[in-house]
Design a protein around this motif. Structure first.
Motif, PDB file in Angstrom:
ATOM      1  N   GLN A  86       3.910   3.857  -6.466  1.00  0.00           N
ATOM      2  CA  GLN A  86       4.241   2.477  -6.119  1.00  0.00           C
ATOM      3  C   GLN A  86       4.246   1.587  -7.359  1.00  0.00           C
ATOM      4  OE1 GLN A  86       5.725   2.590  -3.046  1.00  0.00           O
ATOM      5  NE2 GLN A  86       4.591   0.731  -2.526  1.00  0.00           N
ATOM      6  N   GLU A 143       0.220   8.549  -4.755  1.00  0.00           N
ATOM      7  CA  GLU A 143       1.159   7.692  -4.026  1.00  0.00           C
ATOM      8  C   GLU A 143       1.082   6.247  -4.524  1.00  0.00           C
ATOM      9  OE1 GLU A 143       0.117   8.157   0.046  1.00  0.00           O
ATOM     10  OE2 GLU A 143       1.097  10.132   0.267  1.00  0.00           O
ATOM     11  N   GLN A 159      -5.823   3.624   3.275  1.00  0.00           N
ATOM     12  CA  GLN A 159      -5.921   4.981   2.749  1.00  0.00           C
ATOM     13  C   GLN A 159      -7.303   5.256   2.170  1.00  0.00           C
ATOM     14  OE1 GLN A 159      -3.438   2.814   1.957  1.00  0.00           O
ATOM     15  NE2 GLN A 159      -1.517   3.899   1.494  1.00  0.00           N
ATOM     16  N   ASP A 194       6.171  -0.429   3.337  1.00  0.00           N
ATOM     17  CA  ASP A 194       5.128  -1.048   4.164  1.00  0.00           C
ATOM     18  C   ASP A 194       5.463  -2.519   4.386  1.00  0.00           C
ATOM     19  OD1 ASP A 194       2.877  -1.765   5.497  1.00  0.00           O
ATOM     20  OD2 ASP A 194       1.462  -1.128   3.948  1.00  0.00           O
ATOM     21  N   CYS A 248       0.810  -1.210   0.000  1.00  0.00           N
ATOM     22  CA  CYS A 248       0.000   0.000   0.000  1.00  0.00           C
ATOM     23  C   CYS A 248       0.850   1.269   0.000  1.00  0.00           C
ATOM     24  CB  CYS A 248      -0.928   0.005   1.219  1.00  0.00           C
ATOM     25  SG  CYS A 248      -2.182  -1.313   1.168  1.00  0.00           S
ATOM     26  N   SER A 249       2.007   1.227   0.617  1.00  0.00           N
ATOM     27  CA  SER A 249       2.883   2.389   0.662  1.00  0.00           C
ATOM     28  C   SER A 249       4.325   1.920   0.648  1.00  0.00           C
ATOM     29  CB  SER A 249       2.606   3.252   1.900  1.00  0.00           C
ATOM     30  OG  SER A 249       2.803   2.496   3.085  1.00  0.00           O
ATOM     31  N   CYS A 257      -5.814  -1.673   1.627  1.00  0.00           N
ATOM     32  CA  CYS A 257      -5.133  -0.508   2.197  1.00  0.00           C
ATOM     33  C   CYS A 257      -6.101   0.326   3.042  1.00  0.00           C
ATOM     34  CB  CYS A 257      -4.549   0.354   1.083  1.00  0.00           C
ATOM     35  SG  CYS A 257      -3.428  -0.536  -0.026  1.00  0.00           S
TER      36      CYS A 257
END
Length: 409
Positions: free
Chosen positions: A331, A327, A317, A272, A268-269, A315
């Motif tokens: 990725q 973002e 977010q 992570d 997700c980031s 995720c």
């Protein structure tokens, strides 16, 4: 008088040309759907997968009396020349082998290492075999692949051809290649070619297909062995020089622009370490390769643009936030760049220009190419990539939050 003469001449022509003087009845042909090529002890072993029409009629590909018989018959011919095998096939098969409807050509590893130049000569010198035939490699013997049934399809050769095509269209990790494109790349400046590898996956000690007539085996829902695309074979000119695994082959597909549609899974980031991941379906992709000169060497500028939809996300977010979308796109960009570097490293390891960089340099810098073509492998090792990836998420799906996040809210 003139009309009478024309009528007589027309009648004579009709009498001379009537009928099919060189006809071949269908029941005299053995229609081939797949061909296998092996090499051993200085001889070619050509295997043919021929349709058995009588076994195509029943619903389960069987014949009668409640037994199931394969809809194809496989046999092999040993010969010193590939075309000679067609003539020698009459020693083992009652019908004339007809290869114009062949779907796939499977090459054993021993034949690939020996060189397939003679095989290309056979396809382009004769009129009956077609250059649109798809190609595949196998680690073992090609006849083992041809002997493998592929339920629920009746014709394993057609099933294998469909498998190669659908993988190229839906996964794009192992690009499909035809005999024509193989020969085209073999005669290019780069001379690097990739061919999908088909293997038998499963427990080989429990392969009981020879017992197909027994009731117990007929009731099985899963076969002990199945055909599977596992790797990508790399040729330099007409000889096999190595193989690429999934990640290396997938990176090469991004590098060469062979991505049609595929799936990506990523964290997700950045950094992570949790199990939260997102899934992205690539609907369209375009790769542009531009060679640039840097001093006495070259840099390949790789621009990749892709669009797709978010098909899965655990995720936390808020996907309605544009910043979050950017973002996630970053990725995706990073993951594709990593794949490209992986494929590029594999190319340099095998010292084979599978991406066709030589052809691009030849077209843009023809005078330079005449000087470096004899030392192209060394020049390829010194080359650098300038990778630019731009992904666009067109849709995030019907919901903006994961179910776990919705439960907490």
């Amino acid at each position: 008088m003139r009309s009478i003469c024309l009528s007589i001449v027309s009648l004579m022509i009709m009498l001379i040309l009537s009928g099919c003087w060189n006809r071949t009845e269908l029941n005299e042909l053995g229609i081939v759907v797949a061909t296998g090529v092996d090499f051993k002890d200085g001889q070619w072993t050509i295997s043919y997968q021929v349709i058995v029409p009588s076994n195509m009629a029943s619903g389960n590909g069987g014949s009668s009396a409640g037994t199931s018989q394969p809809a194809v018959h496989v046999f092999s011919v040993n010969s010193t020349a590939i075309h000679q095998a067609l003539n020698l096939s009459n020693l083992e098969h009652p019908r004339r082998v007809y290869v114009a409807h062949n779907k796939v050509l499977v090459i054993g590893k021993s034949a690939a290492e020996q060189g397939v130049g003679e095989l290309m000569d056979f396809y382009f010198r004769n009129t009956e075999p077609r250059e649109t035939v798809l190609m595949a490699l196998t680690e073992g013997q090609a006849i083992d692949i041809l002997n493998k049934l592929s339920p629920p399809e009746k014709l394993p050769g057609s099933s294998l051809s469909d498998m190669l095509t659908k993988e190229s269209d839906q996964v794009s990790a192992y690009p499909v290649i035809s005999v024509f494109n193989f020969a085209l790349k073999m005669n290019s400046d780069a001379k690097g070619i990739s061919v999908p590898v088909i293997d038998l996956a499963g427990d080989k000690s429990d392969n009981r297909e020879e017992e197909l007539e027994t009731e117990d085996v007929l009731k099985q829902t899963q076969q002990p062995l199945k055909m599977k695309i596992t790797k990508l074979g790399i040729f330099h000119k007409d000889r096999l020089v190595g193989e690429l695994n999934y990640n290396e082959s997938f990176g090469l597909s991004w590098l060469t622009g062979d991505i049609h549609r595929t799936e990506l899974s990523f964290p997700c980031s950045k950094g992570d370490q949790t199990q939260e991941r997102a899934g992205f379906t690539v609907n369209s992709s375009k790769t542009k390769i531009t060679p640039r000169k840097s001093g006495s060497h070259y840099v390949m500028q790789i621009k990749v643009k892709l669009k797709g939809v978010l098909t899965e996300s655990t995720c936390r977010q808020d996907l309605s936030n544009p910043k979050v979308i950017r973002e996630i796109e970053a990725q995706i960009d990073q993951q594709i760049e990593d794949f490209i570097h992986t494929g590029w490293s594999a190319m340099k390891r095998l010292k084979t220009d599978t991406a066709g960089f030589a052809d691009k340099i030849h077209r843009k810098f023809p005078s330079d190419w005449r000087q470096i073509k004899d030392d192209w492998q060394d020049e390829l090792a010194r080359m650098e990539l300038d990778i630019q990836v731009q992904s666009t998420i067109r849709r995030t799906g019907l919901i903006q939050k994961s179910f776990e996040q919705s439960e907490q809210d």
